[in-house]
Motif scaffolding. Structure first.
Motif, PDB file in Angstrom:
ATOM      1  N   GLU A   1       0.811  -1.218   0.000  1.00  0.00           N
ATOM      2  CA  GLU A   1       0.000   0.000   0.000  1.00  0.00           C
ATOM      3  C   GLU A   1       0.845   1.270   0.000  1.00  0.00           C
ATOM      4  O   GLU A   1       0.427   2.300  -0.527  1.00  0.00           O
ATOM      5  N   ALA A   2       2.054   1.211   0.586  1.00  0.00           N
ATOM      6  CA  ALA A   2       2.866   2.425   0.720  1.00  0.00           C
ATOM      7  C   ALA A   2       4.247   2.301   0.076  1.00  0.00           C
ATOM      8  O   ALA A   2       5.144   3.071   0.392  1.00  0.00           O
ATOM      9  N   GLY A   3       4.408   1.351  -0.831  1.00  0.00           N
ATOM     10  CA  GLY A   3       5.700   1.201  -1.488  1.00  0.00           C
ATOM     11  C   GLY A   3       5.883  -0.196  -2.043  1.00  0.00           C
ATOM     12  O   GLY A   3       4.984  -1.043  -1.959  1.00  0.00           O
ATOM     13  N   SER A   4       7.024  -0.438  -2.626  1.00  0.00           N
ATOM     14  CA  SER A   4       7.324  -1.751  -3.178  1.00  0.00           C
ATOM     15  C   SER A   4       8.781  -2.096  -2.916  1.00  0.00           C
ATOM     16  O   SER A   4       9.605  -1.212  -2.619  1.00  0.00           O
ATOM     17  N   ALA A   5       9.104  -3.384  -3.028  1.00  0.00           N
ATOM     18  CA  ALA A   5      10.481  -3.845  -2.839  1.00  0.00           C
ATOM     19  C   ALA A   5      10.711  -5.034  -3.763  1.00  0.00           C
ATOM     20  O   ALA A   5       9.842  -5.906  -3.880  1.00  0.00           O
ATOM     21  N   ARG A   6      11.885  -5.073  -4.394  1.00  0.00           N
ATOM     22  CA  ARG A   6      12.178  -6.129  -5.364  1.00  0.00           C
ATOM     23  C   ARG A   6      13.531  -6.749  -5.069  1.00  0.00           C
ATOM     24  O   ARG A   6      14.496  -6.053  -4.720  1.00  0.00           O
ATOM     25  N   ILE A   7      13.618  -8.062  -5.212  1.00  0.00           N
ATOM     26  CA  ILE A   7      14.877  -8.787  -5.056  1.00  0.00           C
ATOM     27  C   ILE A   7      15.149  -9.620  -6.301  1.00  0.00           C
ATOM     28  O   ILE A   7      14.248  -9.887  -7.093  1.00  0.00           O
ATOM     29  N   GLY A   8      16.434  -9.996  -6.466  1.00  0.00           N
ATOM     30  CA  GLY A   8      16.811 -10.885  -7.558  1.00  0.00           C
ATOM     31  C   GLY A   8      17.192 -10.195  -8.844  1.00  0.00           C
ATOM     32  O   GLY A   8      17.053 -10.777  -9.923  1.00  0.00           O
ATOM     33  N   ASP A   9      17.713  -8.962  -8.757  1.00  0.00           N
ATOM     34  CA  ASP A   9      18.031  -8.213  -9.975  1.00  0.00           C
ATOM     35  C   ASP A   9      19.429  -8.485 -10.531  1.00  0.00           C
ATOM     36  O   ASP A   9      19.938  -7.715 -11.340  1.00  0.00           O
ATOM     37  N   ASP A  10      20.064  -9.570 -10.100  1.00  0.00           N
ATOM     38  CA  ASP A  10      21.350 -10.000 -10.670  1.00  0.00           C
ATOM     39  C   ASP A  10      22.423  -8.921 -10.570  1.00  0.00           C
ATOM     40  O   ASP A  10      23.216  -8.736 -11.496  1.00  0.00           O
ATOM     41  N   ARG A  11      22.459  -8.218  -9.461  1.00  0.00           N
ATOM     42  CA  ARG A  11      23.496  -7.191  -9.297  1.00  0.00           C
ATOM     43  C   ARG A  11      24.738  -7.799  -8.661  1.00  0.00           C
ATOM     44  O   ARG A  11      25.181  -7.385  -7.601  1.00  0.00           O
ATOM     45  N   GLY A  12      25.245  -8.807  -9.324  1.00  0.00           N
ATOM     46  CA  GLY A  12      26.426  -9.493  -8.832  1.00  0.00           C
ATOM     47  C   GLY A  12      27.681  -8.920  -9.454  1.00  0.00           C
ATOM     48  O   GLY A  12      27.820  -7.714  -9.642  1.00  0.00           O
ATOM     49  N   MET A  13      28.622  -9.788  -9.802  1.00  0.00           N
ATOM     50  CA  MET A  13      29.896  -9.361 -10.354  1.00  0.00           C
ATOM     51  C   MET A  13      29.708  -8.622 -11.689  1.00  0.00           C
ATOM     52  O   MET A  13      28.989  -9.079 -12.571  1.00  0.00           O
ATOM     53  N   LEU A  14      30.337  -7.464 -11.804  1.00  0.00           N
ATOM     54  CA  LEU A  14      30.311  -6.700 -13.053  1.00  0.00           C
ATOM     55  C   LEU A  14      31.505  -7.124 -13.894  1.00  0.00           C
ATOM     56  O   LEU A  14      32.657  -7.058 -13.449  1.00  0.00           O
ATOM     57  N   VAL A  15      31.239  -7.600 -15.095  1.00  0.00           N
ATOM     58  CA  VAL A  15      32.284  -8.100 -15.985  1.00  0.00           C
ATOM     59  C   VAL A  15      32.412  -7.179 -17.193  1.00  0.00           C
ATOM     60  O   VAL A  15      31.425  -6.897 -17.881  1.00  0.00           O
ATOM     61  N   THR A  16      33.614  -6.691 -17.423  1.00  0.00           N
ATOM     62  CA  THR A  16      33.892  -5.869 -18.601  1.00  0.00           C
ATOM     63  C   THR A  16      34.827  -6.639 -19.527  1.00  0.00           C
ATOM     64  O   THR A  16      35.881  -7.112 -19.104  1.00  0.00           O
ATOM     65  N   ALA A  17      34.401  -6.778 -20.761  1.00  0.00           N
ATOM     66  CA  ALA A  17      35.181  -7.484 -21.775  1.00  0.00           C
ATOM     67  C   ALA A  17      35.191  -6.627 -23.032  1.00  0.00           C
ATOM     68  O   ALA A  17      34.433  -5.646 -23.134  1.00  0.00           O
ATOM     69  N   PRO A  18      36.045  -6.938 -23.997  1.00  0.00           N
ATOM     70  CA  PRO A  18      36.073  -6.127 -25.223  1.00  0.00           C
ATOM     71  C   PRO A  18      34.693  -5.980 -25.839  1.00  0.00           C
ATOM     72  O   PRO A  18      34.032  -6.954 -26.188  1.00  0.00           O
TER      73      PRO A  18
END
Length: 337
Positions: A245-262
Motif C-alpha cells: 500500500e505504501a511502497g514496493s520492494a524487489r529482489i533478484g536483480d542480478d546485481r552481482g559481479m560486473l564483468v567488462t570485456a572487449p
C-alpha cells in the motif's frame, strides 16, 4: 557441543552429492555417517568423498548404520514418504528436500504421522527462506513500513529443462518454491490458482507448455503471479517484487559481479540453482545441524510441505483444465500452531 552430528544422506544424485560435500567440507558440527542410493556405484562414489561414511543401496540400512543420529533426504520425491516414516519410527530428526511428498495424500499421511508423535522431527528444504535477499524482504514486509502487501510478482527462469521434464513439473517442481516463498513472505495461505498458457517458446521441447503464467489468490486478499520459463536459454533467474500500500520492494536483480570485456559490460547470470542459492543451502543445513544438536527442530514444517503439495496439485489441475481451481487444505494440527 560434543561429538559431530552423524548424518545419513539418502540419495546420491546431483542434490545429494552436493549435500554430502556440504556436510563434509562446509558445515560445522556434522559429519556424513552413511550414504544411500539404489545405484551402488553412485552411493560408493558419494560416500568416498566423506571420511568414515558407509555406502548402502537401501535407505533403511543407512538409517540403521552406526553413528547415524539425523537424516538428510535428497532422493527423488516419490521416495520421500517411506523415508520420512522410517525416520519417524526411529525418532530421527530429518531435513527433507522439497517436495516433502509430491502427492497431497502422501503428504497428509506424513503430516498426521508426525502429529501423532506430538513433536516435530521434520524440516522441509525450502532453502529460499535462508537466502539473504529473501530474508531481507521478509523482514521488510513484517516490519510494516510499506503497508499491507497487495501483490507479489515473481519470475522463475531456467536455462533449459532436463530430459523427461513435463508441463506439470513447471508447477509442482519449479513453482513449488514460489508457493512456499509466497506463503512465508505474506504469512497467508494460498486459496485458489489459475494457470494461463501463452504460445510455447520455440526453445521448449515438443509438447512442453513452457512458459506458463500462474496466478494465486490468498486468504488475506493478496494476489501472487509467477512467470515460470524453464527453457529461457540464457541463465537461471529468480526474482520477486512485493507491491504494498505504501511502497514496493524487489529482489533478484542480478546485481552481482560486473564483468567488462572487449565491446561489452554486464553482470554474470547464474546457470543453475546450486550456484544462485549456494549460500542459502549452506545456511539452511548449518541452521538444521545447530538446532538438531540442541535437540530442537526449526525451519519450514511438515505443514508447510503439505500445503505446498496441495497447492501444487491444484495448480496442475488448473493447467490441465484451464479453470480456476480452489485449494482445499485439511485442518491444521495443533502441533503446527
Amino acid at each position: 557441543m560434543g561429538e559431530p552430528l552423524g548424518v545419513a544422506v539418502l540419495g546420491a544424485g546431483h542434490m545429494g552429492a552436493d549435500h554430502v560435500r556440504r556436510l563434509d567440507r562446509v558445515v560445522s558440527g556434522a559429519r556424513v555417517a552413511a550414504v544411500a542410493d539404489p545405484d551402488a556405484d553412485r552411493a560408493r562414489e558419494a560416500a568416498a568423498g566423506a571420511e568414515g561414511a558407509s555406502a548402502h543401496t537401501s535407505a533403511e540400512a543407512a538409517l540403521d548404520a552406526p553413528g547415524v543420529a539425523a537424516v538428510l533426504i535428497a532422493s527423488p520425491g516419490p521416495a520421500h514418504e517411506e523415508a520420512l516414516l522410517a525416520a519417524f519410527a526411529r525418532g530421527l530428526p530429518v531435513l527433507c528436500e522439497k517436495p516433502m511428498v509430491p502427492d497431497s495424500a502422501g503428504a497428509l499421511r506424513v503430516l498426521e504421522a508426525e502429529a501423532r508423535l506430538g513433536r516435530r522431527l521434520a524440516q522441509v528444504g525450502f532453502m529460499r527462506r535462508y537466502d539473504a535477499e529473501y530474508r531481507g524482504l521478509k523482514a521488510l514486509l513484517d516490519d510494516g513500513r510499506l503497508g499491507r502487501p497487495l501483490m507479489l510478482h515473481c519470475t522463475h527462469r531456467n536455462v533449459s529443462s532436463p530430459p523427461g521434464f513435463t508441463s506439470a513439473m513447471l508447477i509442482d517442481s519449479s513453482v513449488a518454491h514460489e508457493i512456499d516463498a509466497a506463503r512465508w513472505l505474506l504469512g497467508q495461505e494460498l486459496t485458489a490458482v489459475t494457470v494461463l498458457r501463452p504460445r510455447p517458446s520455440s526453445g521448449a521441447p515438443p509438447g512442453l507448455r513452457d512458459p506458463q503464467f500462474v496466478v494465486f489468490e490468498t486468504d488475506g486478499g493478496a494476489l501472487v503471479d509467477v512467470e515460470v520459463f524453464v527453457n529461457c536459454g540464457f541463465g537461471y533467474q529468480v526474482r520477486c517484487e512485493a507491491v504494498c500500500e505504501a511502497g514496493s520492494a524487489r529482489i533478484g536483480d542480478d546485481r552481482g559481479m560486473l564483468v567488462t570485456a572487449p565491446g561489452s559490460t554486464g553482470t554474470e547470470v547464474p546457470r543453475d540453482y546450486l550456484v544462485r542459492f549456494a549460500d542459502a543451502y549452506d545456511r539452511e543445513v548449518q541452521a538444521w545441524v545447530d538446532a538438531t544438536r540442541r535437540g530442537r527442530v526449526t525451519g519450514p514444517t511438515a505443514w508447510d510441505g503439505y500445503a505446498a503439495s496441495v497447492v501444487a496439485e491444484a495448480g496442475v489441475r488448473a493447467l490441465e483444465d484451464g479453470t480456476r481451481v480452489a485449494v482445499d487444505l485439511a485442518p491444521r494440527p495443533a502441533l503446527y500452531g
